[in-house]
Design a protein around this motif. Structure first.
Motif, short mmCIF file in Angstrom:
data_model
loop_
_atom_site.label_atom_id
_atom_site.label_comp_id
_atom_site.label_asym_id
_atom_site.label_seq_id
_atom_site.Cartn_x
_atom_site.Cartn_y
_atom_site.Cartn_z
N GLY A 1 4.42 1.27 -10.84
CA GLY A 1 3.40 2.19 -10.32
C GLY A 1 2.83 2.12 -9.02
N ARG A 2 2.88 0.89 -8.38
CA ARG A 2 2.33 0.73 -7.19
C ARG A 2 3.30 0.99 -6.00
N ILE A 3 4.72 0.88 -6.34
CA ILE A 3 5.70 1.27 -5.41
C ILE A 3 5.85 2.82 -5.51
N LEU A 4 5.52 3.52 -6.73
CA LEU A 4 5.54 4.94 -6.87
C LEU A 4 4.55 5.45 -5.97
N ASP A 5 3.06 4.86 -6.28
CA ASP A 5 2.13 5.40 -5.26
C ASP A 5 2.45 5.00 -3.84
N LEU A 6 2.93 4.08 -3.36
CA LEU A 6 3.13 3.33 -2.08
C LEU A 6 4.27 4.73 -1.36
N THR A 7 5.36 5.13 -2.34
CA THR A 7 6.12 6.04 -1.87
C THR A 7 5.63 7.30 -1.77
N LEU A 8 4.56 7.82 -2.72
CA LEU A 8 4.00 9.12 -2.47
C LEU A 8 3.15 9.15 -1.21
N GLN A 9 2.34 8.14 -1.03
CA GLN A 9 1.53 7.82 0.37
C GLN A 9 2.38 8.01 1.71
N THR A 10 3.45 7.42 1.45
CA THR A 10 4.60 7.49 2.60
C THR A 10 5.06 8.93 2.87
N ILE A 11 5.23 9.47 1.70
CA ILE A 11 5.79 10.93 1.68
C ILE A 11 4.60 11.78 2.13
N GLY A 12 3.53 11.72 1.90
CA GLY A 12 2.43 12.39 2.48
C GLY A 12 2.30 12.21 3.95
N VAL A 13 2.45 11.05 4.52
CA VAL A 13 2.50 10.88 5.79
C VAL A 13 3.74 11.65 6.71
N VAL A 14 4.83 11.63 6.12
CA VAL A 14 5.94 12.34 6.49
C VAL A 14 5.99 14.01 6.59
N LEU A 15 5.21 14.46 5.49
CA LEU A 15 5.11 15.83 5.17
C LEU A 15 4.14 16.15 6.31
N GLY A 16 2.88 15.44 6.32
CA GLY A 16 1.99 15.79 7.60
C GLY A 16 2.62 15.90 9.09
N ILE B 1 0.87 7.95 20.50
CA ILE B 1 -0.27 8.56 19.76
C ILE B 1 0.06 8.64 18.24
N VAL B 2 1.07 9.34 18.11
CA VAL B 2 1.66 9.54 16.66
C VAL B 2 1.93 8.18 15.82
N ALA B 3 2.61 7.36 16.88
CA ALA B 3 3.03 6.12 16.20
C ALA B 3 1.80 5.25 15.88
N SER B 4 0.50 5.18 16.72
CA SER B 4 -0.63 4.51 16.29
C SER B 4 -1.13 5.34 14.99
N GLY B 5 -1.16 6.73 14.85
CA GLY B 5 -1.54 7.35 13.44
C GLY B 5 -0.76 6.73 12.38
N ILE B 6 0.38 6.68 12.49
CA ILE B 6 1.34 6.28 11.31
C ILE B 6 1.16 5.27 10.71
N VAL B 7 0.57 3.98 11.63
CA VAL B 7 0.34 2.54 11.30
C VAL B 7 -1.01 2.61 10.53
N LEU B 8 -1.67 3.67 11.03
CA LEU B 8 -3.13 3.64 10.38
C LEU B 8 -3.04 4.35 9.07
N MET B 9 -2.13 5.36 8.90
CA MET B 9 -1.83 5.80 7.70
C MET B 9 -1.33 4.97 6.66
N LEU B 10 -0.46 4.01 7.02
CA LEU B 10 0.33 3.24 6.14
C LEU B 10 -0.55 1.84 5.93
N ALA B 11 -1.49 1.42 6.90
CA ALA B 11 -2.15 0.16 6.90
C ALA B 11 -2.64 -0.23 5.49
N GLY B 12 -3.29 0.97 4.82
CA GLY B 12 -4.17 0.52 3.36
C GLY B 12 -3.00 0.65 2.39
N LEU B 13 -1.82 0.46 2.49
CA LEU B 13 -0.75 0.67 1.20
C LEU B 13 -0.59 -0.55 0.88
N THR B 14 -0.30 -0.94 -0.34
CA THR B 14 -0.31 -2.32 -1.11
C THR B 14 1.30 -2.52 -1.04
#
Length: 467
Positions: free
Chosen positions: A269-284, A238-251
């Motif tokens: 800039g895009r790599i930094l944005d991607l990193t921040l979005q991934t960190i957000g998933v990890v923190l959640g 269930i969590v793995a499916s949610g992680i793919v959902l969170m990361l699916a929109g990253l460039t």
């Protein structure tokens, strides 16, 4: 040797080594375009490039589109600079008294809309084929006012559908598939609500991952309590499916492509944005796990990675994931069908490499390479954006379960080296797979582009011969 013969020999050697200025074609006179028309041409090109960049095009595609439009209207020599959130274009006619015309546009929002990107690419082709300037400006205004193809409810449901596809790829039971859908639906609704409140996407990623983790923890607690039908199920899926959902929109593909193309600022800039979005998933996820620990319940760390199911099940899940990604990125029917087919190609390549004993990261790279290469070849023929179908095709290979296993192992470790390796190992594997996906997809784009150009040239040559 006679003197005349030596002179002829020296003249021949001179012609072989140096160019003859008298044989160089004279410079053609360029049409004179006044400042008003030049400004209109630059403005149209900049607006088209701005719109393309905002809906998911790479920096190279934006630069190429701007120069194609200006060249089509005989405004040659335009200098274009694209950064992460701005586009600058300048034109100087070369006269000492003429002042350069320079325009700057700031890209204020970046949200994938592949149907609009497809229409913008079609407009660029029409301009190259001779569309008048005023007609092109009117066509662009119409495209700019076009709303997103699907209603918000369809976007939310498609995001939840993605989790269903991921769960099916793991050959999950019907109850886990249903719970994955519910968890993803809750996460998508939470993110949609935060988006309406204009909350930054970093916090939206935290919220979505937290909601998904809490649903999985509740399911695990109900199973531990012996409540049917939650006994003996795998909430980690269930969590793995949610992680793919969170990361699916990253460039991921766009960032890798910009880096290879030499657009360092945009890629950074895009790599930094991607990193921040991934960190957000990890923190959640970490917040959710810590919250559960405080309350006294949690999830058992899987000892071994959960493999994908049989190939037919993988193909069905991958097709659903690709369709879902295409839907919430605003793709049309043709793009959705192409994305589903390319998703199947990626899984076949991935599964074939695993059967040959290739490492998972290398197998992911091959799957992404095949899907990207095929997508580049068919994108022009079917008039769909190559970045759209490539992104949708590689999402089924995103290592959501490895990320969760690693984070769970770190949270439950006792500080010893062996315990830390239980968590660090899967995270390193997930990072390697992510890099492999980006590299394979980018390589497929670059290998497919010249092949596509060659095939197009051959097709046109045969058409001319028939005529």
């Amino acid at each position: 040797m006679p003197a005349e013969r030596r002179k002829r020999l020296l003249a021949t050697v001179h012609r072989v080594i140096r160019t003859d200025p008298s044989r160089v074609a004279p410079t053609q006179a360029l049409p004179v375009i006044d400042d008003t028309v030049s400004a209109k041409i630059l403005d149209l090109a900049m607006r088209v490039g701005d719109a393309m960049f905002a809906v998911g095009a790479s920096a190279h595609e934006v630069t190429f589109a701007i120069t194609r439009i200006t060249d089509a209207y005989h405004l040659h020599g335009v200098q274009v600079d694209v950064t992460y959130n701005s586009i600058t274009a300048s034109h100087h006619r070369g006269d000492d008294d003429a002042r350069p015309i320079t325009l700057l546009r700031v890209v204020r929002a970046a949200s994938p809309d592949h149907a609009k990107l497809q229409r913008l690419q079609a407009l660029t082709v029409e301009i190259v084929e001779g569309l008048e300037l005023d007609a092109a400006r009117a066509a662009f205004r119409e495209i700019r006012r076009t709303p997103f193809l699907y209603r918000p409810s369809v976007v939310v449901l498609s995001r939840a559908l993605l989790a269903v596809g991921v769960a099916l790829m793991f050959d999950a039971s019907p109850i886990i598939v249903l719970l994955s859908f519910v968890a993803a639906l809750c996460a998508a609704l939470a993110q949609a609500g935060l988006a309406r409140l204009r909350v930054p996407s970093f916090f939206s990623q935290i919220a979505g991952a937290f909601v998904t983790t809490i649903v999985a923890l509740v399911v695990a607690a109900l199973g531990t309590a012996g409540i049917e039908p939650f006994v003996d199920i795998r909430p980690s899926i269930i969590v793995a499916s949610g992680i793919v959902l969170m990361l699916a929109g990253l460039t991921v593909v766009g960032a890798a492509q910009d880096a290879i193309d030499g657009f360092a600022l945009t890629a950074g800039g895009r790599i930094l944005d991607l990193t921040l979005q991934t960190i957000g998933v990890v923190l959640g996820i970490l917040i959710g796990l810590e919250f559960a620990r405080v309350l006294g319940f949690g999830i058992t760390t899987p000892i071994d990675a959960i493999p994908f199911g049989p190939l037919p099940v993988q193909l069905g899940g991958a097709a659903i994931v690709a369709i879902a990604v295409a839907l919430f990125n605003g793709a049309g029917l043709r793009t959705i069908v192409v994305s589903a087919v390319l998703g199947l190609i990626a899984i076949v390549g991935y599964d074939g490499m695993l059967r040959l004993g290739v490492h998972e990261s290398a197998a992911s790279a091959v799957g992404a390479l095949l899907a990207s290469f095929a997508g580049t070849l068919v994108a022009h023929r079917f008039h769909v954006p190559s970045v759209a179908v490539t992104t949708a095709a590689i999402v089924p290979l995103v290592p959501g379960l490895s990320v969760f296993r690693g984070l769970l192992g770190l949270m439950q470790s006792d500080g010893t080296a062996d315990a830390l390796l239980v968590g660090i190992g899967p995270l390193i594997s997930a990072a390697a797979i992510g890099i492999a996906l980006a590299a394979g997809a980018s390589l497929g784009l670059y290998l497919g582009t010249p092949v596509r150009a060659t095939l197009t040239s051959v097709t046109r040559s045969r058409a001319r011969v028939r005529r």
